[in-house]
Scaffold this motif. Structure first.
Motif, PDB file in Angstrom:
ATOM      1  N   GLY A 105       0.788  -1.235   0.000  1.00 12.76           N
ATOM      2  CA  GLY A 105       0.000   0.000   0.000  1.00 12.76           C
ATOM      3  C   GLY A 105       0.817   1.281   0.000  1.00 12.76           C
ATOM      4  N   ASN A 106       1.840   1.347   0.804  1.00 11.59           N
ATOM      5  CA  ASN A 106       2.649   2.564   0.914  1.00 11.59           C
ATOM      6  C   ASN A 106       3.838   2.280   1.820  1.00 11.59           C
ATOM      7  OD1 ASN A 106       1.755   2.971   3.763  1.00 11.59           O
ATOM      8  ND2 ASN A 106      -0.209   3.398   2.778  1.00 11.59           N
ATOM      9  N   LEU A 107       4.857   3.105   1.721  1.00 14.07           N
ATOM     10  CA  LEU A 107       5.993   2.999   2.649  1.00 14.07           C
ATOM     11  C   LEU A 107       6.296   4.383   3.205  1.00 14.07           C
ATOM     12  CD1 LEU A 107       8.266   0.465   0.717  1.00 14.07           C
ATOM     13  CD2 LEU A 107       7.124   0.077   2.902  1.00 14.07           C
ATOM     14  N   PHE A 108       6.012   4.542   4.488  1.00 10.26           N
ATOM     15  CA  PHE A 108       6.307   5.795   5.181  1.00 10.26           C
ATOM     16  C   PHE A 108       7.286   5.506   6.303  1.00 10.26           C
ATOM     17  CE2 PHE A 108       1.694   6.516   4.057  1.00 10.26           C
ATOM     18  CZ  PHE A 108       1.956   7.409   3.049  1.00 10.26           C
ATOM     19  N   ARG A 109       7.892   6.559   6.802  1.00  6.36           N
ATOM     20  CA  ARG A 109       8.679   6.381   8.017  1.00  6.36           C
ATOM     21  C   ARG A 109       7.713   6.124   9.159  1.00  6.36           C
ATOM     22  NH1 ARG A 109      11.815  11.170   9.520  1.00  6.36           N
ATOM     23  NH2 ARG A 109      10.088  12.219   8.518  1.00  6.36           N
ATOM     24  N   ASP A 110       8.004   5.113   9.973  1.00  9.17           N
ATOM     25  CA  ASP A 110       7.164   4.829  11.111  1.00  9.17           C
ATOM     26  C   ASP A 110       7.821   5.438  12.338  1.00  9.17           C
ATOM     27  OD1 ASP A 110       4.886   3.887  12.175  1.00  9.17           O
ATOM     28  OD2 ASP A 110       5.492   1.798  12.275  1.00  9.17           O
ATOM     29  N   GLN A 111       7.218   6.464  12.867  1.00  5.33           N
ATOM     30  CA  GLN A 111       7.752   7.156  14.028  1.00  5.33           C
ATOM     31  C   GLN A 111       9.201   7.579  13.813  1.00  5.33           C
ATOM     32  OE1 GLN A 111       6.741   5.482  17.770  1.00  5.33           O
ATOM     33  NE2 GLN A 111       4.569   5.699  17.389  1.00  5.33           N
ATOM     34  N   LEU A 112      10.161   6.863  14.403  1.00  2.79           N
ATOM     35  CA  LEU A 112      11.524   7.406  14.418  1.00  2.79           C
ATOM     36  C   LEU A 112      12.450   6.834  13.367  1.00  2.79           C
ATOM     37  CD1 LEU A 112      11.843   7.530  18.246  1.00  2.79           C
ATOM     38  CD2 LEU A 112      11.210   9.327  16.667  1.00  2.79           C
ATOM     39  N   ASP A 113      11.893   6.051  12.458  1.00  4.76           N
ATOM     40  CA  ASP A 113      12.764   5.536  11.402  1.00  4.76           C
ATOM     41  C   ASP A 113      13.456   6.692  10.705  1.00  4.76           C
ATOM     42  OD1 ASP A 113      11.637   3.167  11.998  1.00  4.76           O
ATOM     43  OD2 ASP A 113      10.505   2.948  10.141  1.00  4.76           O
TER      44      ASP A 113
ATOM     45  N   ILE B 109      -3.918   7.943  16.429  1.00  8.39           N
ATOM     46  CA  ILE B 109      -2.706   8.510  15.810  1.00  8.39           C
ATOM     47  C   ILE B 109      -1.518   7.605  16.126  1.00  8.39           C
ATOM     48  CG2 ILE B 109      -3.439  10.915  15.711  1.00  8.39           C
ATOM     49  CD1 ILE B 109      -1.939  11.399  18.351  1.00  8.39           C
ATOM     50  N   LYS B 110      -0.664   7.355  15.122  1.00  6.44           N
ATOM     51  CA  LYS B 110       0.458   6.447  15.401  1.00  6.44           C
ATOM     52  C   LYS B 110       1.765   6.792  14.695  1.00  6.44           C
ATOM     53  CE  LYS B 110      -0.659   2.902  12.021  1.00  6.44           C
ATOM     54  NZ  LYS B 110      -0.635   1.484  11.729  1.00  6.44           N
ATOM     55  N   ASN B 111       1.742   7.600  13.669  1.00  2.00           N
ATOM     56  CA  ASN B 111       2.996   8.041  13.068  1.00  2.00           C
ATOM     57  C   ASN B 111       2.757   9.384  12.370  1.00  2.00           C
ATOM     58  OD1 ASN B 111       1.694   7.212  10.682  1.00  2.00           O
ATOM     59  ND2 ASN B 111       2.766   5.260  10.661  1.00  2.00           N
ATOM     60  N   PRO B 112       3.839  10.094  11.978  1.00  2.98           N
ATOM     61  CA  PRO B 112       3.656  11.462  11.481  1.00  2.98           C
ATOM     62  C   PRO B 112       2.673  11.569  10.315  1.00  2.98           C
ATOM     63  CG  PRO B 112       5.988  11.030  11.839  1.00  2.98           C
ATOM     64  CD  PRO B 112       5.269   9.723  12.053  1.00  2.98           C
ATOM     65  N   THR B 113       2.771  10.679   9.324  1.00  2.00           N
ATOM     66  CA  THR B 113       1.872  10.790   8.172  1.00  2.00           C
ATOM     67  C   THR B 113       0.429  10.533   8.578  1.00  2.00           C
ATOM     68  OG1 THR B 113       3.656  10.084   6.726  1.00  2.00           O
ATOM     69  CG2 THR B 113       1.451   9.999   5.822  1.00  2.00           C
ATOM     70  N   GLY B 114       0.219   9.493   9.399  1.00  2.00           N
ATOM     71  CA  GLY B 114      -1.132   9.172   9.854  1.00  2.00           C
ATOM     72  C   GLY B 114      -1.723  10.306  10.686  1.00  2.00           C
ATOM     73  N   PHE B 115      -0.914  10.892  11.539  1.00  2.00           N
ATOM     74  CA  PHE B 115      -1.345  12.004  12.390  1.00  2.00           C
ATOM     75  C   PHE B 115      -1.760  13.187  11.499  1.00  2.00           C
ATOM     76  CE2 PHE B 115       0.073  14.356  16.570  1.00  2.00           C
ATOM     77  CZ  PHE B 115      -1.210  14.875  16.703  1.00  2.00           C
ATOM     78  N   THR B 116      -0.940  13.498  10.507  1.00  2.00           N
ATOM     79  CA  THR B 116      -1.248  14.623   9.618  1.00  2.00           C
ATOM     80  C   THR B 116      -2.527  14.356   8.821  1.00  2.00           C
ATOM     81  OG1 THR B 116       1.098  15.158   9.484  1.00  2.00           O
ATOM     82  CG2 THR B 116      -0.308  16.068   7.760  1.00  2.00           C
ATOM     83  N   GLN B 117      -2.739  13.091   8.432  1.00  2.00           N
ATOM     84  CA  GLN B 117      -3.970  12.741   7.718  1.00  2.00           C
ATOM     85  C   GLN B 117      -5.203  12.977   8.588  1.00  2.00           C
ATOM     86  OE1 GLN B 117      -4.597  10.709   4.429  1.00  2.00           O
ATOM     87  NE2 GLN B 117      -3.220  12.417   4.175  1.00  2.00           N
ATOM     88  N   VAL B 118      -5.095  12.611   9.861  1.00  2.00           N
ATOM     89  CA  VAL B 118      -6.200  12.829  10.798  1.00  2.00           C
ATOM     90  C   VAL B 118      -6.458  14.334  10.962  1.00  2.00           C
ATOM     91  CG1 VAL B 118      -6.816  12.666  13.245  1.00  2.00           C
ATOM     92  CG2 VAL B 118      -6.023  10.637  12.030  1.00  2.00           C
ATOM     93  N   ILE B 119      -5.379  15.106  11.041  1.00  2.00           N
ATOM     94  CA  ILE B 119      -5.501  16.563  11.157  1.00  2.00           C
ATOM     95  C   ILE B 119      -6.242  17.132   9.937  1.00  2.00           C
ATOM     96  CG2 ILE B 119      -4.138  18.712  11.061  1.00  2.00           C
ATOM     97  CD1 ILE B 119      -2.076  17.212  12.901  1.00  2.00           C
TER      98      ILE B 119
ATOM     99  N   VAL C 210       8.648   9.814  22.014  1.00  2.00           N
ATOM    100  CA  VAL C 210       7.490  10.527  21.450  1.00  2.00           C
ATOM    101  C   VAL C 210       7.882  11.653  20.490  1.00  2.00           C
ATOM    102  CG1 VAL C 210       5.991   9.975  23.388  1.00  2.00           C
ATOM    103  CG2 VAL C 210       7.336  12.090  23.431  1.00  2.00           C
ATOM    104  N   SER C 211       9.155  11.743  20.146  1.00  2.00           N
ATOM    105  CA  SER C 211       9.561  12.889  19.323  1.00  2.00           C
ATOM    106  C   SER C 211       8.962  12.866  17.916  1.00  2.00           C
ATOM    107  CB  SER C 211      11.085  13.002  19.263  1.00  2.00           C
ATOM    108  OG  SER C 211      11.637  11.835  18.737  1.00  2.00           O
ATOM    109  N   TRP C 212       8.353  11.748  17.523  1.00  2.00           N
ATOM    110  CA  TRP C 212       7.697  11.683  16.200  1.00  2.00           C
ATOM    111  C   TRP C 212       6.593  12.723  16.058  1.00  2.00           C
ATOM    112  CZ3 TRP C 212       2.463  10.351  15.965  1.00  2.00           C
ATOM    113  CH2 TRP C 212       1.923   9.789  17.125  1.00  2.00           C
ATOM    114  N   ILE C 213       6.031  13.197  17.179  1.00  3.29           N
ATOM    115  CA  ILE C 213       4.935  14.174  17.051  1.00  3.29           C
ATOM    116  C   ILE C 213       5.427  15.490  16.434  1.00  3.29           C
ATOM    117  CG2 ILE C 213       3.533  13.211  18.936  1.00  3.29           C
ATOM    118  CD1 ILE C 213       4.533  15.498  20.718  1.00  3.29           C
ATOM    119  N   TRP C 214       6.765  15.714  16.473  1.00  2.00           N
ATOM    120  CA  TRP C 214       7.308  16.945  15.892  1.00  2.00           C
ATOM    121  C   TRP C 214       7.245  16.916  14.369  1.00  2.00           C
ATOM    122  CZ3 TRP C 214       8.429  21.210  18.737  1.00  2.00           C
ATOM    123  CH2 TRP C 214       8.384  21.034  20.125  1.00  2.00           C
ATOM    124  N   ASP C 215       7.123  15.729  13.789  1.00  2.00           N
ATOM    125  CA  ASP C 215       7.068  15.617  12.328  1.00  2.00           C
ATOM    126  C   ASP C 215       5.651  15.691  11.775  1.00  2.00           C
ATOM    127  OD1 ASP C 215       9.815  15.370  12.116  1.00  2.00           O
ATOM    128  OD2 ASP C 215       9.755  13.206  12.439  1.00  2.00           O
ATOM    129  N   ALA C 216       4.648  15.753  12.633  1.00  2.00           N
ATOM    130  CA  ALA C 216       3.265  15.893  12.157  1.00  2.00           C
ATOM    131  C   ALA C 216       2.927  17.381  12.059  1.00  2.00           C
ATOM    132  CB  ALA C 216       2.303  15.189  13.109  1.00  2.00           C
TER     133      ALA C 216
END
Ligand code: ZN
Length: 457
Positions: A137-145, A327-337, A363-369
């Protein structure tokens, strides 16, 4: 000897499965883990009996939802399916689902095996199951990758799918990392989204993969649907979005869902919101086409689709509409937003950030959303969870006025406060990380407001 080993593994696995169920802790991969110790080829022996073959679904976001949708399409057409629907998506989870569906003598009577598979587990699961279809389906960075980790995940998947010479690859053509998987000698089918009406791409859109995998030059986009997905090409012509076997033009209807005008005619009203779900649904429709299932039946099943556990729930509490959005990773969080922004009336907001293992301990992944985009939407905001202070700090840097925000660590009190301060008839958006979502659901279940975990799973 090989058969005896399988029967012993099944016996132990099934006993353990019953024991785990009796203890009330559903959805465990433990029976599969133990059974694989006794017969490491268990998944191969059982899955290959399915007459219709095995379908594997992998990718960073949307595996669970896509697998649920495809399961609904298959069962809607009258097929029986073995499916790891509790979401344990390592080889052991696949083995658990298989041993549960098998007779004690190792007979599977299902038409299809359908497994959502963690990206890193794809090589092992594919090797055992020899799938008929592999969908990515897609390849995104998951949290801190880091970006490098994303590339090594893509390489790992590429190697695994190339080994499956007989499999049909269903690939999201909009994702440059996914569309380049496999070899030209394989049967590869692509899906994608055209001219995403109603969505806008901000400068702050998180971009995970924007370089040509061959020359490293930045890809050019004719259009983008979200994150790094879109109609791209390398300026030197190394790669470009492939010709799509199934495309759709979406019209977004906020949280109600998305209408998809399909290439080749016909349309689909998907009751799940956002371009990410639209993309998942297209992948599932392409899978149905590849399996030779009637298009009408597939569309009908998709029009009744429901979000996977905890991804999106709507409740009415004391005359307020409450949305629960994981919410679970930056891309998913931004999609919800972006979904919240698509609701014209806006609403109040509650964010619950935990740092347990299942949430990700850093929890620093929230900075990328792109939290900056929410500022204009939320009237009142409550932050909660173990790491509520980190979320508060993130909001401060996103330009929020902190005097408008209430911090309450206790989830139940925070939720009560958030509901109480939402005017009657208005909307509250609750965005929890995974374990905060589980706790919140427990609280709501105790109040008789949502179905219990086991019923929902
Ligand atoms: Zn290039």
């Amino acid at each position: 000897m090989s058969r005896l080993r399988l029967i012993l593994a099944l016996l132990c696995g099934k006993l353990l499965y019953t024991a785990v169920r009796l203890r009330g802790s559903g959805g465990s991969a433990l029976p599969g883990l133990v059974a694989l110790r006794l017969d490491p080829r268990l998944a191969a022996k059982l899955s290959r009996q399915a007459a219709g073959g095995t379908i594997l679904i992998t990718g960073t976001n949307g595996k669970t939802t896509s697998a649920r949708m495809l399961s609904a399409v298959l069962t809607g057409g009258g097929a029986t399916v073995v499916h790891n629907e509790d979401g344990s998506n390592l080889l052991r989870g696949v083995a658990s689902a298989l041993l549960h569906s098998s007779s004690l003598f190792g007979k599977i009577s299902a038409d299809f095996c359908l497994f959502e598979v963690d990206e890193a587990s794809l090589p092992a699961v594919a090797e055992q199951t020899e799938p008929r279809l592999i969908m990515v389906g897609n390849l995104f960075r998951d949290q801190l990758d880091r970006y490098g980790e994303l590339l090594s995940t893509a390489k790992l998947i590429d190697k695994a799918v190339k080994r499956q010479k007989e499999a049909t690859l269903l690939l999201n053509g909009d994702d440059p990392l996914v569309a380049t998987l496999g070899s030209a000698k394989q049967r590869r089918l692509f899906w994608g989204i055209d001219g995403a009406a109603g969505s806008e791409i901000g400068e702050d859109e998180p971009m995970d993969s924007i370089d040509c995998p061959i020359c490293g030059k930045r890809l050019e986009y004719r259009s983008r649907s979200y994150a790094h997905l879109g109609d791209y090409r390398c300026p030197d012509g190394h790669i470009a979005r492939p010709k799509l076997d199934l495309a759709a033009t979406p019209t977004l209807h906020g949280l109600k869902g998305t209408k998809l005008a399909l290439s080749g005619g016909g349309s689909l009203m998907l009751p799940l919101p956002g371009l990410y779900n639209a993309s998942n649904a297209l992948g599932v429709l392409l899978a149905a086409d590849a399996l030779g299932l009637p298009r009408d039946g597939a569309v009908e099943a998709l029009e009744k689709a429901r979000a996977a556990f905890g991804r999106l729930e709507v409740l009415t509490i004391d005359n307020r509409r409450v949305y629960l959005l994981l919410i679970k990773n930056p891309t998913g969080f931004t999609q919800v937003i972006d979904l919240i922004r698509s609701e014209p009336r806006g609403g109040n907001l509650m964010l619950a950030l935990n740092d347990n293992f299942a949430d990700g301990t850093d929890v620093s992944w929230i900075w990328d959303a792109s939290l900056e985009r929410l500022r204009t939407v939320a009237t009142r905001t409550t932050v909660s969870g173990i790491r509520a202070e980190d979320m508060l700090l993130r909001l401060k840097y996103a330009g929020y006025d902190l005097s408008d925000i209430v911090l309450e660590h206790d989830l139940e009190s925070a939720f009560q406060h958030a509901v109480r301060t939402t005017p009657t008839g208005e909307t509250l958006f609750v965005l929890p990380t995974y374990t905060a979502m589980l706790s919140l659901r427990k609280i709501l279940a105790a109040q008789g407001r949502v179905a219990h975990f086991l019923e929902a799973a």
